[in-house]
Design a protein around this motif. Structure first.
Motif, mmCIF file in Angstrom:
data_model
loop_
_atom_site.group_PDB
_atom_site.id
_atom_site.type_symbol
_atom_site.label_atom_id
_atom_site.label_comp_id
_atom_site.label_asym_id
_atom_site.label_seq_id
_atom_site.Cartn_x
_atom_site.Cartn_y
_atom_site.Cartn_z
ATOM 1 N N ASN A 112 0.841 -1.200 0.000
ATOM 2 C CA ASN A 112 0.000 0.000 0.000
ATOM 3 C C ASN A 112 0.877 1.251 0.000
ATOM 4 O OD1 ASN A 112 0.622 -0.987 2.776
ATOM 5 N ND2 ASN A 112 -0.306 0.956 3.363
ATOM 6 N N HIS A 113 0.368 2.341 -0.568
ATOM 7 C CA HIS A 113 1.183 3.561 -0.663
ATOM 8 C C HIS A 113 0.388 4.788 -0.228
ATOM 9 C CE1 HIS A 113 -0.818 4.955 -4.354
ATOM 10 N NE2 HIS A 113 -0.752 3.712 -4.778
ATOM 11 N N GLY A 114 1.088 5.919 -0.145
ATOM 12 C CA GLY A 114 0.499 7.149 0.373
ATOM 13 C C GLY A 114 -0.733 7.614 -0.368
ATOM 14 N N GLY A 115 -0.800 7.389 -1.656
ATOM 15 C CA GLY A 115 -1.949 7.821 -2.437
ATOM 16 C C GLY A 115 -3.210 7.036 -2.144
ATOM 17 N N ASP A 117 -8.293 0.645 4.824
ATOM 18 C CA ASP A 117 -7.379 -0.434 5.217
ATOM 19 C C ASP A 117 -6.030 -0.351 4.497
ATOM 20 O OD1 ASP A 117 -8.357 -1.160 2.750
ATOM 21 O OD2 ASP A 117 -9.003 -3.166 3.329
ATOM 22 N N CYS A 118 -5.726 0.840 3.978
ATOM 23 C CA CYS A 118 -4.384 1.112 3.449
ATOM 24 C C CYS A 118 -3.656 2.168 4.283
ATOM 25 C CB CYS A 118 -4.462 1.612 2.000
ATOM 26 S SG CYS A 118 -4.827 0.338 0.777
ATOM 27 N N PRO A 151 -1.744 4.217 7.284
ATOM 28 C CA PRO A 151 -0.676 3.801 8.219
ATOM 29 C C PRO A 151 -1.199 3.356 9.573
ATOM 30 C CG PRO A 151 -0.034 5.803 7.069
ATOM 31 C CD PRO A 151 -1.469 5.545 6.696
ATOM 32 N N GLU A 152 -2.231 4.039 10.080
ATOM 33 C CA GLU A 152 -2.743 3.672 11.396
ATOM 34 C C GLU A 152 -3.394 2.286 11.383
ATOM 35 O OE1 GLU A 152 -5.599 6.942 9.787
ATOM 36 O OE2 GLU A 152 -3.472 6.378 9.633
ATOM 37 N N PHE A 153 -4.014 1.925 10.252
ATOM 38 C CA PHE A 153 -4.581 0.585 10.144
ATOM 39 C C PHE A 153 -3.469 -0.458 10.092
ATOM 40 C CE2 PHE A 153 -5.513 -3.069 7.456
ATOM 41 C CZ PHE A 153 -6.520 -3.656 8.201
ATOM 42 N N ILE A 154 -2.458 -0.211 9.265
ATOM 43 C CA ILE A 154 -1.347 -1.167 9.149
ATOM 44 C C ILE A 154 -0.671 -1.357 10.498
ATOM 45 C CG2 ILE A 154 0.893 -1.600 8.076
ATOM 46 C CD1 ILE A 154 -1.452 -1.962 6.160
ATOM 47 N N ALA A 155 -0.475 -0.251 11.233
ATOM 48 C CA ALA A 155 0.159 -0.347 12.553
ATOM 49 C C ALA A 155 -0.701 -1.166 13.513
ATOM 50 C CB ALA A 155 0.401 1.051 13.121
ATOM 51 N N SER A 156 -2.015 -0.937 13.476
ATOM 52 C CA SER A 156 -2.922 -1.679 14.362
ATOM 53 C C SER A 156 -2.976 -3.152 13.988
ATOM 54 C CB SER A 156 -4.325 -1.079 14.295
ATOM 55 O OG SER A 156 -4.337 0.245 14.764
ATOM 56 N N LYS A 200 4.236 2.903 2.539
ATOM 57 C CA LYS A 200 3.018 3.511 3.078
ATOM 58 C C LYS A 200 3.052 5.038 3.103
ATOM 59 C CE LYS A 200 4.230 3.283 8.030
ATOM 60 N NZ LYS A 200 5.662 3.006 7.805
ATOM 61 N N ASP A 201 4.241 5.614 3.092
ATOM 62 C CA ASP A 201 4.350 7.071 3.178
ATOM 63 C C ASP A 201 4.841 7.726 1.896
ATOM 64 O OD1 ASP A 201 3.517 7.237 5.898
ATOM 65 O OD2 ASP A 201 5.494 6.539 6.523
ATOM 66 N N ILE A 202 4.910 6.965 0.793
ATOM 67 C CA ILE A 202 5.369 7.537 -0.470
ATOM 68 C C ILE A 202 4.273 7.405 -1.526
ATOM 69 C CG2 ILE A 202 7.776 7.035 0.089
ATOM 70 C CD1 ILE A 202 7.694 4.747 -1.939
ATOM 71 N N THR A 203 4.440 8.094 -2.635
ATOM 72 C CA THR A 203 3.424 8.091 -3.679
ATOM 73 C C THR A 203 3.677 6.982 -4.700
ATOM 74 O OG1 THR A 203 4.629 9.547 -5.188
ATOM 75 C CG2 THR A 203 3.293 10.606 -3.469
ATOM 76 N N LYS A 204 2.693 6.773 -5.555
ATOM 77 C CA LYS A 204 2.868 5.790 -6.622
ATOM 78 C C LYS A 204 3.954 6.246 -7.594
ATOM 79 C CE LYS A 204 0.057 2.789 -9.575
ATOM 80 N NZ LYS A 204 -0.293 1.743 -8.606
ATOM 81 N N GLY A 205 4.073 7.559 -7.783
ATOM 82 C CA GLY A 205 5.161 8.079 -8.609
ATOM 83 C C GLY A 205 6.525 7.725 -8.043
ATOM 84 N N ASP A 206 6.661 7.820 -6.722
ATOM 85 C CA ASP A 206 7.907 7.432 -6.056
ATOM 86 C C ASP A 206 8.186 5.937 -6.236
ATOM 87 O OD1 ASP A 206 8.375 10.023 -5.031
ATOM 88 O OD2 ASP A 206 7.053 9.633 -3.332
#
Length: 222
Positions: A123-126, A133-134, A136-141, A161-167
């Motif tokens: 999963n990514h930032g976008g 369910d993508c 960050p708080e869900f993934i952490a939980s 999780k904190d970057i874009t699809k472009g990244d």
């Protein structure tokens, strides 16, 4: 195999294929889920292809109960898929409720059964604004739940999780990935439609990364 400590949820799309190559030295098993979406039949063969290329075992798990009990345009046929950008409200209809939660839970059980420690997901930032369910708080939980609910303390890794699809596309460019051997389109036709949210996002990511877009789009055929 001594350095292999992870399973990966690999769909056959740009994001999971990039993560597959990015982390392949740690991945012992690639897991694809066939949950009855329009595009599963188009993307899963790419997941299998890339796993085989990297010498990673690949399995497909059937979740064919989901279309019967879950409400989502992603499960209702190609004509139900809205066109437009992910920023548009109508794209919320493509959410499959708690899909990632179900997949991560199964993958955690498989990881424990195979003596592995981590589950990877791309999963990514976008994704955050549209797919709960993508986030960050869900993934952490979810990672906390799998850690507490398994003997070895299975953890979920979501490096993008904190970057874009472009990244992600930039990372794929550096890795030399051929994105023509991936699938994005939610409509799941013979070629990409070019108009649904995933197609629009694909185009933008490849442009951002300075990659030639060799995807065949339906709109280009007309």
């Amino acid at each position: 195999m001594k350095n292999k400590d992870s399973v990966i949820i690999v769909s056959g799309g740009m994001d999971s294929i990039t993560l597959l190559y990015d982390m392949h030295e740690r991945i012992a098993l690639g897991i694809s889920f066939d949950y009855g979406s329009n595009h599963n039949a188009r993307e899963i063969p790419f997941a299998k292809e890339h796993c085989e290329r990297l010498g990673i075992k690949h399995v497909v798990i059937n979740l064919d109960f989901m279309p019967q009990y879950f409400k989502s345009s992603l499960l209702d046929g190609a004509d139900a898929i809205p066109e437009g950008h992910y920023a548009d409200d109508n794209m919320k209809s493509t959410v499959v409720p708690f899909r990632n939660g179900i997949m991560l839970a199964i993958a955690a059980g498989i990881a424990e059964s195979n003596g592995l420690k981590y589950v990877m997901i791309a999963n990514h930032g976008g994704d955050h604004t549209i797919y709960p369910d993508c986030r960050p708080e869900f993934i952490a939980s979810m990672s906390e739940a799998t850690k507490n609910g398994t003997y070895p303390g299975i953890e979920i890794l979501a490096p993008y999780k904190d970057i874009t699809k472009g990244d992600i596309a930039l990372r794929g460019k550096a890795l030399g990935i051929d994105y023509s051997r991936t699938w994005s389109c939610y409509k799941g036709g013979a070629v990409h439609c070019g108009k649904c949210g995933t197609c629009v996002e694909r185009k933008e990511a490849l442009l951002y990364a300075g990659l030639e877009d060799t995807t065949e789009y339906e709109e280009a055929r007309r």
